[in-house]
Design an enzyme around this catalytic site. Structure first.
Site, PDB file in Angstrom:
ATOM      1  N   ASP A  20       0.666  -1.268  -0.109  1.00  0.00           N
ATOM      2  CA  ASP A  20       0.016   0.079   0.000  1.00  0.00           C
ATOM      3  C   ASP A  20       0.830   1.374   0.140  1.00  0.00           C
ATOM      4  O   ASP A  20       0.533   2.111   0.720  1.00  0.00           O
ATOM      5  CB  ASP A  20      -0.874   0.078   1.244  1.00  0.00           C
ATOM      6  CG  ASP A  20      -2.032   1.213   1.417  1.00  0.00           C
ATOM      7  OD1 ASP A  20      -2.329   1.446   0.193  1.00  0.00           O
ATOM      8  OD2 ASP A  20      -2.089   1.556   2.350  1.00  0.00           O
ATOM      9  N   GLU A  36       3.315  -8.069   7.177  1.00  0.00           N
ATOM     10  CA  GLU A  36       2.051  -8.879   6.972  1.00  0.00           C
ATOM     11  C   GLU A  36       2.334  -9.923   5.731  1.00  0.00           C
ATOM     12  O   GLU A  36       1.358  -9.964   4.519  1.00  0.00           O
ATOM     13  CB  GLU A  36       0.929  -7.721   6.411  1.00  0.00           C
ATOM     14  CG  GLU A  36       0.536  -6.586   7.359  1.00  0.00           C
ATOM     15  CD  GLU A  36      -0.555  -5.871   7.225  1.00  0.00           C
ATOM     16  OE1 GLU A  36      -0.986  -5.563   5.925  1.00  0.00           O
ATOM     17  OE2 GLU A  36      -1.083  -5.397   8.102  1.00  0.00           O
ATOM     18  N   TYR A  67      -6.989  -3.486  12.760  1.00  0.00           N
ATOM     19  CA  TYR A  67      -7.790  -2.432  12.283  1.00  0.00           C
ATOM     20  C   TYR A  67      -9.372  -2.818  12.730  1.00  0.00           C
ATOM     21  O   TYR A  67     -10.280  -2.523  11.471  1.00  0.00           O
ATOM     22  CB  TYR A  67      -7.952  -2.153  10.745  1.00  0.00           C
ATOM     23  CG  TYR A  67      -6.415  -1.634  10.416  1.00  0.00           C
ATOM     24  CD1 TYR A  67      -6.371  -0.141  10.307  1.00  0.00           C
ATOM     25  CD2 TYR A  67      -5.257  -2.482   9.918  1.00  0.00           C
ATOM     26  CE1 TYR A  67      -4.881   0.481  10.044  1.00  0.00           C
ATOM     27  CE2 TYR A  67      -4.195  -1.852   9.736  1.00  0.00           C
ATOM     28  CZ  TYR A  67      -4.099  -0.480   9.721  1.00  0.00           C
ATOM     29  OH  TYR A  67      -2.844   0.057   9.568  1.00  0.00           O
ATOM     30  N   GLU A 102       0.534  -1.578  13.834  1.00  0.00           N
ATOM     31  CA  GLU A 102      -0.399  -0.657  13.177  1.00  0.00           C
ATOM     32  C   GLU A 102      -1.875  -0.643  13.903  1.00  0.00           C
ATOM     33  O   GLU A 102      -2.243  -1.673  14.057  1.00  0.00           O
ATOM     34  CB  GLU A 102      -0.551  -1.103  11.704  1.00  0.00           C
ATOM     35  CG  GLU A 102       0.849  -0.913  10.895  1.00  0.00           C
ATOM     36  CD  GLU A 102       0.759  -1.517   9.447  1.00  0.00           C
ATOM     37  OE1 GLU A 102      -0.567  -1.392   8.887  1.00  0.00           O
ATOM     38  OE2 GLU A 102       1.722  -1.763   8.729  1.00  0.00           O
TER      39      GLU A 102
HETATM   40  C1  GCB Z   1      -1.511  -2.468   6.543  1.00  0.00           C
HETATM   41  C2  GCB Z   1      -0.270  -2.385   5.738  1.00  0.00           C
HETATM   42  C3  GCB Z   1       0.189  -0.796   5.539  1.00  0.00           C
HETATM   43  C4  GCB Z   1      -1.092  -0.205   4.880  1.00  0.00           C
HETATM   44  C5  GCB Z   1      -2.165  -0.204   6.157  1.00  0.00           C
HETATM   45  C6  GCB Z   1      -3.566   0.323   5.779  1.00  0.00           C
HETATM   46  O1  GCB Z   1      -1.754  -3.346   7.276  1.00  0.00           O
HETATM   47  O2  GCB Z   1       0.864  -2.765   6.538  1.00  0.00           O
HETATM   48  O3  GCB Z   1       1.107  -1.085   4.458  1.00  0.00           O
HETATM   49  O4  GCB Z   1      -0.830   1.086   4.686  1.00  0.00           O
HETATM   50  O5  GCB Z   1      -2.609  -1.469   6.470  1.00  0.00           O
HETATM   51  O6  GCB Z   1      -3.702   1.787   5.870  1.00  0.00           O
HETATM   52  O7  GCB Z   1      -4.456  -0.119   5.136  1.00  0.00           O
END
Ligand code: GCB
Length: 605
Positions: free
Chosen positions: A167, A418, A474, A512
């Site tokens: 990403d 990941e 998330y 994250e």
């Molecule tokens: C993740 C990735 C990261 C993305 C992020 C997102 O899990 O490791 O590279 O930018 O999520 O914002 O979705």
């Protein structure tokens, strides 16, 4: 060719460094004709472009920004004959993702991997007191064997396009500084340090690699310039009584000078500023110099307007000032090794760094990283190309650890971001990567990898290799977002409980979490993308973080908004930044500042 030194270029009593940054000739090889037409001898009809920088965002046409394939750079350097009798190395701090270097028309070296340094030794082709032509053929294609991983597709008319399994925008070019180094034939090639503390004293165990047999001497000076320790021989110990230790956000750096001597003559000299500290995992705690530390900070990117991923010392400085302002003490170099100057600044400012190799996108995905959250098993680690990927991964790991091993700021190695750990085929690959990292690092820093949601207690085959668990989670955004957030906290806690029930006893770090929000977007009641939603989301995460003793770090995603591929998931980039891409605070910054300024460094210690 002799293995080149990874030491940071420095002018010393015996070494000279010439900066080759500036405007270089440049041309995208749109028709793939550069090799056949011998552009190595000079690029016809070239444009001019700044080095270091990503080439992508200078141009106003999409074809140039999105260009995929070979691109060529050229410059000239005048080499003075006073440098006769020395090794001459052109050092590239990074060319993304691979490069072949020609000097005076001769192919000198090639390098795979876009985030670590390499040298082209020009001893055999140099023209003294004359201009020497340096031509670099770069390439930015992604594949199942590149770090980071992705694919390159043909658009049908000869144009190519990359589809990253990750990403962030696939910025490319000569993205970090280029320097010409003149150094003695008999030279210091490497130095490796390890620290031991006993009472008020510190023991800096060292080994120096040189290319000859003359005597090696070392001197260690404190910040006032007083001699704190000295030693002779390629291996030994510098004993520092009443040592000032390197502490989090309270750094102390000693000045280490290494010399090769032939009688009174200094054959070679090198120096570095080093922090003395120990770091380890102890049960579910992190100990810095024997005292518990809690990580507060960010996953970051090297990403800014116009220069893309290009090294920009001003942005680096601003980022550190913002991190200090907000009360952070750590960051992860997501998702690739950063410029060397970043670690130097972290050493000086006392930041704790989780240093990540560019093993990202190890999860086949249709639209950048999207399938990584879908539960789809991709058997990434069963592909026939795996041996080549592994060779590239091991090489990058060795370069990373060789480059960064002496930084006090580096407290851990992150070996993947990941990856697909859901298939048992992943385990043998992981086992070898972890074993190699542990073998390479004499400080035996903890090793880990950042796990996405599919690396769950039920499905992950590889977590047990990590010295501490890094979670990218998330809940409340990709999963159970919007009104369903009411169920996110319970799901989040259920997962954490399941990890603990499995008997995991190491520290947990959230590498994250976060949600996209547009700067200034307000909505009452909240909706996703608004400031109010992010506040509710963070309240949830902070409640969870505060209620588990094993959670010893929070690094929000992301420090600043950053560029990604275009698409329906992204609004001109990823907007999870706590700061805008221009490095101004979004509303979230004030929430975090309030929390982090009040969390003690030994929180939950
Ligand atoms: C993740 C990735 C990261 C993305 C992020 C997102 O899990 O490791 O590279 O930018 O999520 O914002 O979705």
């Amino acid at each position: 060719m002799e293995k080149y030194s990874m030491l940071y270029p420095r002018s010393t009593a015996t070494r000279r460094v010439l900066d080759l940054n500036g405007m270089w000739k440049f041309r995208l090889d749109k028709k793939g004709e550069g090799d056949a037409e011998n552009w190595k001898d000079g690029i016809p009809n070239a444009d001019w472009i700044p080095v270091p920088a990503s080439f992508n965002d200078f141009y106003t046409d999409k074809e140039s920004r999105e260009f995929t394939g070979d691109f060529w750079y050229e410059t000239q350097v005048y080499v003075p004959s006073e440098w006769k009798g020395r090794h001459l190395d052109v050092r590239f701090a990074a060319v993304t993702h691979r490069a072949v270097v020609y000097i005076n028309g001769v192919a000198i070296t090639s390098h795979e991997g876009g985030f670590l340094p390499f040298c082209a030794r020009m001893d055999d082709v140099v023209k003294w007191d004359a201009p020497n032509r340096i031509v670099v053929k770069g390439n930015n294609e992604l594949s199942f064997t590149s770090l980071p991983a992705g694919i390159t597709v043909d658009l049908g008319d000869g144009r190519k396009m990359t589809k990253p399994f990750f990403d962030f925008f696939n910025y490319a070019g000569i993205q970090r500084p280029v320097k010409l180094m003149a150094s003695p034939m008999e030279q210091i090639v490497d130095v490796t340090l390890n620290h031991r503390l006993e009472g008020a004293d510190a023991f800096v165990e060292y080994s120096v690699e040189t290319t000859g047999d003359h005597e090696t001497v070392l001197f260690l000076y404190d910040e006032d310039g007083n001699l704190a320790a000295e030693s002779r021989g390629k291996e030994g110990v510098l004993t520092v009584s009443n040592a000032r230790l390197w502490e989090v956000r309270n750094a102390y750096l000693y000045h280490l000078v290494i010399r090769i001597l032939d009688g009174d003559r200094v054959v070679d000299e090198y120096f570095d500023d080093i922090g003395i500290r120990t770091f380890c995992v102890d049960g579910n705690r992190f100990l810095l110099n024997g005292h518990p530390v809690y990580l507060k900070g960010f996953g970051k990117h090297e990403d800014s307007d116009i220069v893309g991923r290009g090294f920009n010392i001003g942005v680096v400085k601003r980022d550190f000032e913002l991190m200090k302002w907000i009360g952070a003490n750590s960051f992860r170099t997501s998702h690739y090794p950063y410029s060397e100057e970043v670690y130097q600044m972290a050493d000086r400012e006392g930041f704790l760094v989780i240093d990540e190799v560019a093993a990202v996108g190890f999860f086949e995905s249709l639209v950048n990283f999207v399938d990584a959250v879908s539960g789809k098993a991709t058997t990434f680690f069963s592909r026939p190309t795996l041996p080549q990927l592994k060779a590239n991964h091991l090489a990058a790991l060795e370069e990373l650890i060789t480059r960064d091993k002496n930084h006090a700021c580096v407290i851990a190695w992150s070996l993947f971001n990941e990856p697909d750990t859901m298939h048992e085929n992943a385990y043998p690959y992981f086992k070898d990567i972890f074993a190699r990292a542990r073998e390479l690092d004499v400080q035996k820093r903890p090793c880990t990898f950042a796990m996405e949601l599919n690396s769950s207690p039920e499905k992950c085959h590889c977590y047990q290799l990590s010295d501490f668990l890094c979670f990218n989670r998330y809940y409340g955004w990709y999963l159970l977002g919007g009104y369903e957030m009411v169920n996110a906290e319970a799901a989040f806690r259920k997962e954490l409980d399941a990890w603990l029930e499995k008997g995991v006893t190491c520290p947990f770090v959230f590498t994250e979490y976060g949600c996209d929000h547009l700067a200034g977007e307000h909505k009452l009641p909240s909706v996703q993308w608004s400031v109010e939603y992010e506040q509710e989301y963070l309240d949830l995460y902070h409640r969870v973080f505060d209620s588990y003793d094993c959670i010893k770090g929070e690094q929000i995603w992301n420090f600043a908004d950053f560029q990604t591929v275009e698409g329906i998931m992204r609004v001109n980039g990823n907007k999870k930044g706590v700061f805008t891409r221009q490095r101004q605070p979004k509303e979230t910054a004030y929430i975090l500042k309030k929390r982090w300024e009040h969390l003690p460094v030994d929180y939950k210690g």
